[in-house]
Design an enzyme around this catalytic site. Structure first.
Site, mmCIF file in Angstrom:
data_model
loop_
_atom_site.group_PDB
_atom_site.id
_atom_site.type_symbol
_atom_site.label_atom_id
_atom_site.label_comp_id
_atom_site.label_asym_id
_atom_site.label_seq_id
_atom_site.Cartn_x
_atom_site.Cartn_y
_atom_site.Cartn_z
ATOM 1 C CE LYS A 198 -22.705 24.277 -11.933
ATOM 2 N NZ LYS A 198 -24.017 24.938 -11.685
ATOM 3 C CG HIS A 217 -31.241 26.769 -11.766
ATOM 4 N ND1 HIS A 217 -30.626 27.295 -10.644
ATOM 5 C CD2 HIS A 217 -30.903 25.453 -11.778
ATOM 6 C CE1 HIS A 217 -29.945 26.347 -10.033
ATOM 7 N NE2 HIS A 217 -30.097 25.209 -10.694
ATOM 8 C CG ASP A 219 -30.964 21.152 -11.290
ATOM 9 O OD1 ASP A 219 -30.701 22.370 -11.306
ATOM 10 O OD2 ASP A 219 -30.595 20.380 -10.378
ATOM 11 C CG HIS A 273 -32.697 24.637 -7.138
ATOM 12 N ND1 HIS A 273 -33.386 23.976 -8.137
ATOM 13 C CD2 HIS A 273 -31.387 24.429 -7.424
ATOM 14 C CE1 HIS A 273 -32.537 23.389 -8.957
ATOM 15 N NE2 HIS A 273 -31.313 23.659 -8.553
HETATM 16 C C1 OGA Z 1 -26.801 23.843 -9.521
HETATM 17 C C2 OGA Z 1 -27.371 24.112 -8.193
HETATM 18 C C3 OGA Z 1 -27.116 24.181 -5.815
HETATM 19 C C4 OGA Z 1 -26.085 24.232 -4.755
HETATM 20 O O1 OGA Z 1 -25.562 23.898 -9.656
HETATM 21 O O2 OGA Z 1 -27.605 23.547 -10.444
HETATM 22 O O3 OGA Z 1 -28.545 24.282 -8.113
HETATM 23 O O4 OGA Z 1 -26.439 23.947 -3.609
HETATM 24 N N1 OGA Z 1 -26.556 24.127 -7.123
HETATM 25 O O5 OGA Z 1 -24.932 24.585 -5.032
HETATM 26 NI NI NI Z 2 -29.597 23.384 -9.751
#
Ligand code: OGA
Ligand code: NI
Length: 331
Positions: A198, A217, A219, A273
């Site tokens: 992502k 959330h 993961d 987080h």
């Molecule tokens: C996510 C996430 C954290 C970030 O996309 O699941 O927690 O530092 N990203 O962008």
């Molecule tokens: Ni995340």
């Protein structure tokens, strides 16, 4: 219906942000962040010659924090820079060029903006691009940007270098549970483990005190391996409070996800987080979610449960777990 991208909204917003991005008071970063304190998430030096010590630190951090950073992990800086650079170039393309990769309804992969699922829903100040990067049998190049032309090469190089890190993490976590070193990865999908990339793009936000990027959330993955750019934004929750996580340069940020918590029957903890956004600069991050195949069943490892230690989680297909979580159905 055309979906609005946060990147477009950001261009139009000078001092204010649309109502749907303003979080309720119990979420606003200005109210809920413990200021002036950076969370000292463990930093683990993977080049230490004492492999036992590294394993011990990984296990300890996964139990107490569910998050840690690894440095000297062996992925050359140049490979990481290229990987980040091509993702940044993609997000800097004109909007219509990005829309070519737009998600279609019901698909995970592609360019998009999170949709609202709750009734009183608020939006996150972030757009993203999702696509699988491993194994080759699950890759759909339709979702890989053709521009910049070096996008594919840079991503392939990064994955190639990631395998060693993935294996070291799984081995340490496996031994920490008293299992053989290959057993945890096998129970997580083995060689069919899917690497889902992502790319998060958080545009500059006129009111970073009121908005959030990604909301709180854990993961769903087994493990997430994340690279951020140098704009602060990652926060972790400890004892009900939110703290900024200070990321070391060139570190990989490791998150323990729900599937490792389940496989370990609760010994390892998935980390809660979220992310904040910045007034002047775009923040970007590149998490790779290591996930079991959709039809693969995950539950507490059979060697870890017995009469004295009953399973604390259900065994179910990973796809069903995700469906429940995304639709807020109890697991
Ligand atoms: C996510 C996430 C954290 C970030 O996309 O699941 O927690 O530092 N990203 O962008
Ligand atoms: Ni995340």
């Amino acid at each position: 219906m055309e979906i609005e991208r946060v990147q477009d909204i950001a261009c139009l917003s000078k001092d204010t942000i649309p109502e749907e991005f303003i979080r309720s008071e119990n979420e606003q970063p200005v109210i809920t962040t413990v200021h002036g304190v950076n969370l000292e998430v463990p930093v683990i030096d993977m080049s230490d010659l004492d492999e036992e010590k590294i394993s011990h630190l990984i296990v300890d951090a996964s139990q107490k924090w569910g998050m840690f950073q690894i440095i000297n992990h062996g992925i050359p800086e140049e490979i990481m820079n290229q990987f980040k650079s091509v993702g940044k170039e993609f997000f800097e393309l004109p909007q219509e060029e990005k829309e070519v990769y737009a998600k279609e309804p019901g698909t995970m992969e592609g360019y998009g903006t999170s949709l609202q699922r709750e009734i009183q829903a608020k939006k996150g100040w972030v757009d993203h691009l999702f696509h699988k990067i491993w194994p080759p049998s699950v890759i759909n190049y339709k979702f890989w940007p053709k521009n910049p032309p070096s996008y594919r090469k840079a991503n392939e190089e990064y994955v190639k270098n990631l395998h060693g890190v993935v294996d070291r993490l799984f081995k340490s976590l496996s031994k920490g549970l008293g299992l053989e070193e290959n057993e945890l990865k096998e129970a997580a999908g083995g060689n069919e483990l899917v690497y889902l990339l992502k790319i998060n793009y958080y545009p500059p936000c006129p009111r970073p005190d009121l908005a959030l990027g990604v909301v709180a959330h854990t993961d769903m993955s087994c493990i997430t391996i994340l690279v951020p750019n140098d704009v602060q934004g990652l926060q972790a929750s400890r004892d009900g409070h939110w703290y900024d996580v200070k990321c070391s340069p060139n570190a990989l940020i490791i998150h323990i996800g729900d599937q490792i918590e389940i496989l370990s029957n609760g010994k390892y903890k998935s980390v809660l987080h979220r992310t904040t956004v910045n007034k002047d600069e775009a923040r970007m991050s590149w998490p790779v979610f290591l996930e079991p195949p959709t039809d693969f069943e995950v539950g507490p490892h059979s060697k870890l449960v017995n009469e004295e230690n009953p399973p604390k989680y259900k065994t179910k297909k990973y796809g069903d777990y995700c469906y429940c979580k995304l639709n807020k159905i109890p697991q």
